[in-house]
Design an enzyme around this catalytic site. Structure first.
Site, PDB file in Angstrom:
ATOM      1  N   ASP A  81       0.740  -1.035   0.127  1.00  0.00           N
ATOM      2  CA  ASP A  81      -0.006   0.022  -0.018  1.00  0.00           C
ATOM      3  C   ASP A  81       0.891   1.231   0.164  1.00  0.00           C
ATOM      4  O   ASP A  81       0.504   2.417  -0.656  1.00  0.00           O
ATOM      5  CB  ASP A  81      -1.006  -0.024   1.261  1.00  0.00           C
ATOM      6  CG  ASP A  81      -0.282   0.299   2.573  1.00  0.00           C
ATOM      7  OD1 ASP A  81       0.851  -0.476   2.697  1.00  0.00           O
ATOM      8  OD2 ASP A  81      -0.530   1.125   3.138  1.00  0.00           O
ATOM      9  N   ASP A  84       5.909   0.390   3.356  1.00  0.00           N
ATOM     10  CA  ASP A  84       6.226  -0.642   3.975  1.00  0.00           C
ATOM     11  C   ASP A  84       5.894  -1.720   3.020  1.00  0.00           C
ATOM     12  O   ASP A  84       5.467  -1.586   2.031  1.00  0.00           O
ATOM     13  CB  ASP A  84       5.631  -0.808   5.449  1.00  0.00           C
ATOM     14  CG  ASP A  84       3.760  -0.835   5.499  1.00  0.00           C
ATOM     15  OD1 ASP A  84       3.304  -0.854   4.026  1.00  0.00           O
ATOM     16  OD2 ASP A  84       3.352  -0.394   6.359  1.00  0.00           O
ATOM     17  N   TYR A 251      -5.475   1.006   9.193  1.00  0.00           N
ATOM     18  CA  TYR A 251      -6.849   1.278   8.116  1.00  0.00           C
ATOM     19  C   TYR A 251      -7.983   0.946   8.756  1.00  0.00           C
ATOM     20  O   TYR A 251      -8.542   0.125   8.796  1.00  0.00           O
ATOM     21  CB  TYR A 251      -6.609   0.470   6.778  1.00  0.00           C
ATOM     22  CG  TYR A 251      -5.497   1.055   6.060  1.00  0.00           C
ATOM     23  CD1 TYR A 251      -5.907   1.898   5.300  1.00  0.00           C
ATOM     24  CD2 TYR A 251      -4.497   0.380   6.019  1.00  0.00           C
ATOM     25  CE1 TYR A 251      -4.722   2.467   4.332  1.00  0.00           C
ATOM     26  CE2 TYR A 251      -3.365   0.993   5.090  1.00  0.00           C
ATOM     27  CZ  TYR A 251      -3.473   2.036   4.227  1.00  0.00           C
ATOM     28  OH  TYR A 251      -2.614   2.617   3.421  1.00  0.00           O
ATOM     29  N   GLU A 486       5.510  10.102   2.774  1.00  0.00           N
ATOM     30  CA  GLU A 486       5.027   8.664   2.576  1.00  0.00           C
ATOM     31  C   GLU A 486       4.170   8.521   1.548  1.00  0.00           C
ATOM     32  O   GLU A 486       3.191   9.396   1.418  1.00  0.00           O
ATOM     33  CB  GLU A 486       4.570   7.769   3.696  1.00  0.00           C
ATOM     34  CG  GLU A 486       4.136   6.276   3.361  1.00  0.00           C
ATOM     35  CD  GLU A 486       3.967   5.521   4.456  1.00  0.00           C
ATOM     36  OE1 GLU A 486       4.269   4.133   4.509  1.00  0.00           O
ATOM     37  OE2 GLU A 486       3.444   6.108   5.862  1.00  0.00           O
TER      38      GLU A 486
END
Length: 509
Positions: A81, A84, A251, A486
């Site tokens: 996603d 990571d 999430y 990120e």
């Protein structure tokens, strides 16, 4: 002899005016085709599994080829996603749904830009994975990888050695949001592939119809499996719902699952025109007026999607059109009902951490709705003001232009694009040199060796749109400042449609 020869730029500008288009010849104009191409390249950098021969990110390799082994499943593939190496079902499915929507609405623009094939490949990389994840009766596999362990180690996905646990949802452990979003992704993607691979499109659609049952049916499946109509399945879905919190705290679905159920039904209706789904969206679904669109909150997307049916004469969809107008009025700066927070320089800023998803999301929906208003000669009424397509398309463009470099920092927030792009994306694979790829480094030392170094990433994460600036237009290009640096797949998937739209000049009134 006394007349000067007009420049090529001037000729282009005059031709554009004569043809009814605005073309920026000087000033803050951007190469939107290049940005579109690079935004799709980033999604290739996020691929997990066995990479194809035409893979364009040279520093990436095959990774996680044993995913699913702990559950005796083949769960190789899909997308990481963000920075990571975890595969989360909910954001991955949203990424695919919005990519598919872009391929449907901006098919000709993507084709003209030479990116339709790459967009379809990006979608299929996700749908192939979902077909694996949903292949067992009464189960949907929704996550691969342990985020707690992943976040204790800064290593490339190609070199991970720790276990990759698998999470699933089923009739005893429901997860309505993830199952419904996966259903939406498969249904939307079936529309993309129906003209180029009809058997595959049919397979996606059949799976999309069944996926919601895996998450929400608590009753015995022997009484309902493939023998009740889809309406009955959705009826059961309404009576036996449940959220899945296994992806928290990364999430967490704060909006609940009603929006995802409606989102799935809307895409199933778009793909089938089945009265089952029509009845659900017009009679049974819960509605809401919202002012944002993201991986957790889908109402605005549903409202824009179904407004097209209203414009085509479907009066049963009037509520969706009215709610779509409310969304526009809450986001458009000139509206008397504007309430979305913005930075001093005009960037949508709802919250820190991947904030640019809200900017690309608004740009995406404003582009689609602006095109609908233009096509059907409609306007949006916000109090005593009326807005036509040009207002919406201009705001969509302004948000993307900010991201690409028209901002107080004078910098691009897309890696590898424009002026002074970010150099330290918070991303494991991009920050570790290939020369160190096989180095034996323990997890604590991995942060010392690669994470905490204040140096540019050795591998360019081309096309990644990062989290972006704070609510005062300030930005820190530091790897450890993840709220700024990120990237996320869904930031880019939302940008694909907006950028595809911008590859064509905007019409003038």
């Amino acid at each position: 002899m006394g007349m000067t020869r007009p420049s090529a730029a001037a000729l282009v500008a005059w031709l554009a005016v004569l043809l009814g288009y605005v073309v920026v010849v000087n000033g803050d104009n951007f190469n939107y085709k290049e940005a579109l191409t690079k935004s799709l390249i980033f999604l290739e950098a996020q691929r997990s599994g066995k990479l194809p021969p035409n893979h364009r990110v040279a520093w990436r390799g095959d990774s996680c080829l044993n995913d699913g082994k702990e559950a005796n499943m083949d769960l190789v593939g899909g997308y990481y996603d963000a920075g990571d190496n975890v595969k989360y079902g909910l954001p991955m499915a949203f990424t695919v749904t919005t990519l598919a929507w872009s391929a449907i609405v901006y098919n000709s623009e993507l084709k003209s830009a030479g990116e339709l094939g790459n967009t379809q490949a990006a979608i299929r990389w996700g749908t192939d994975y979902f077909l694996k994840a949903a292949c067992k009766r009464n189960k949907l596999y929704v996550q691969v990888g342990d985020p707690e362990k992943e976040h204790q180690c800064w290593v490339r996905p190609e070199n991970m050695k720790h276990p990759r646990p698998v999470l699933e949802i089923n009739e005893k452990a429901p997860g309505t949001e993830i199952a419904a979003e996966t259903s939406a992704a498969l249904a939307a993607s079936s529309i993309v592939f129906r003209r180029i691979d009809r058997p595959y499109a049919r397979r996606l659609l059949n799976k999309a119809k069944m996926v919601p049952t895996y998450a929400v049916l608590i009753v015995s499946f022997r009484h309902v499996w493939l023998c009740l109509c889809c309406w009955q399945l959705f009826k059961f879905a309404g009576e036996h719902k449940g959220s899945f919190d296994g992806e928290c705290p990364f999430y967490c679905s704060f909006s609940g699952y009603h929006d995802e159920l409606l989102w799935a039904a809307a895409w199933l209706y778009s793909a089938t025109r089945d009265r089952t789904y029509f009845k659900y969206v017009t009679e049974e679904a819960l509605h809401a007026v919202v002012d944002e669109f993201n991986w957790d909150l889908k109402y605005a997307g549903v409202q824009i999607l179904l407004s097209k049916s209203f414009f085509q004469g479907g009066r049963d969809m009037q509520a969706y059109k009215e709610h779509a107008d409310s969304f526009i009025c809450s986001a458009l700066p000139q509206s008397p009902y504007h309430k979305i927070p913005m930075t001093p320089a005009g960037l949508v800023h709802l919250r820190d951490g991947a904030n640019l998803q809200y900017a690309t999301g608004i740009s995406f929906l404003f582009s689609i709705y602006g095109d609908l208003l233009q096509r059907f000669n409609q306007k949006v009424q916000c109090g005593d003001k009326r807005f036509d397509s040009t207002h919406l398309l201009a705001f969509a463009k302004q948000q993307m232009d900010y991201i690409l470099g028209q901002n107080p920092q004078g910098r691009s927030y897309m890696v590898g694009f424009g002026k002074n792009p970010p150099k330290q994306a918070h991303h494991r694979g991009a920050s570790i040199p290939l020369s160190d790829a096989n180095s034996e480094v323990n997890c604590p030392m991995s942060f010392v060796r690669w994470y905490n170094k204040n140096t540019p990433n050795p591998n360019e994460l081309t096309g990644a749109i990062l989290g972006g600036p704070d609510n005062h237009d300030k930005f820190n290009d530091e790897r450890w400042s993840s709220v700024y640096t990120e990237p996320c797949t869904y930031i880019n998937s939302l940008a694909v449609g907006a950028l595809a739209k911008l590859t064509r000049p905007l019409p003038v009134k």
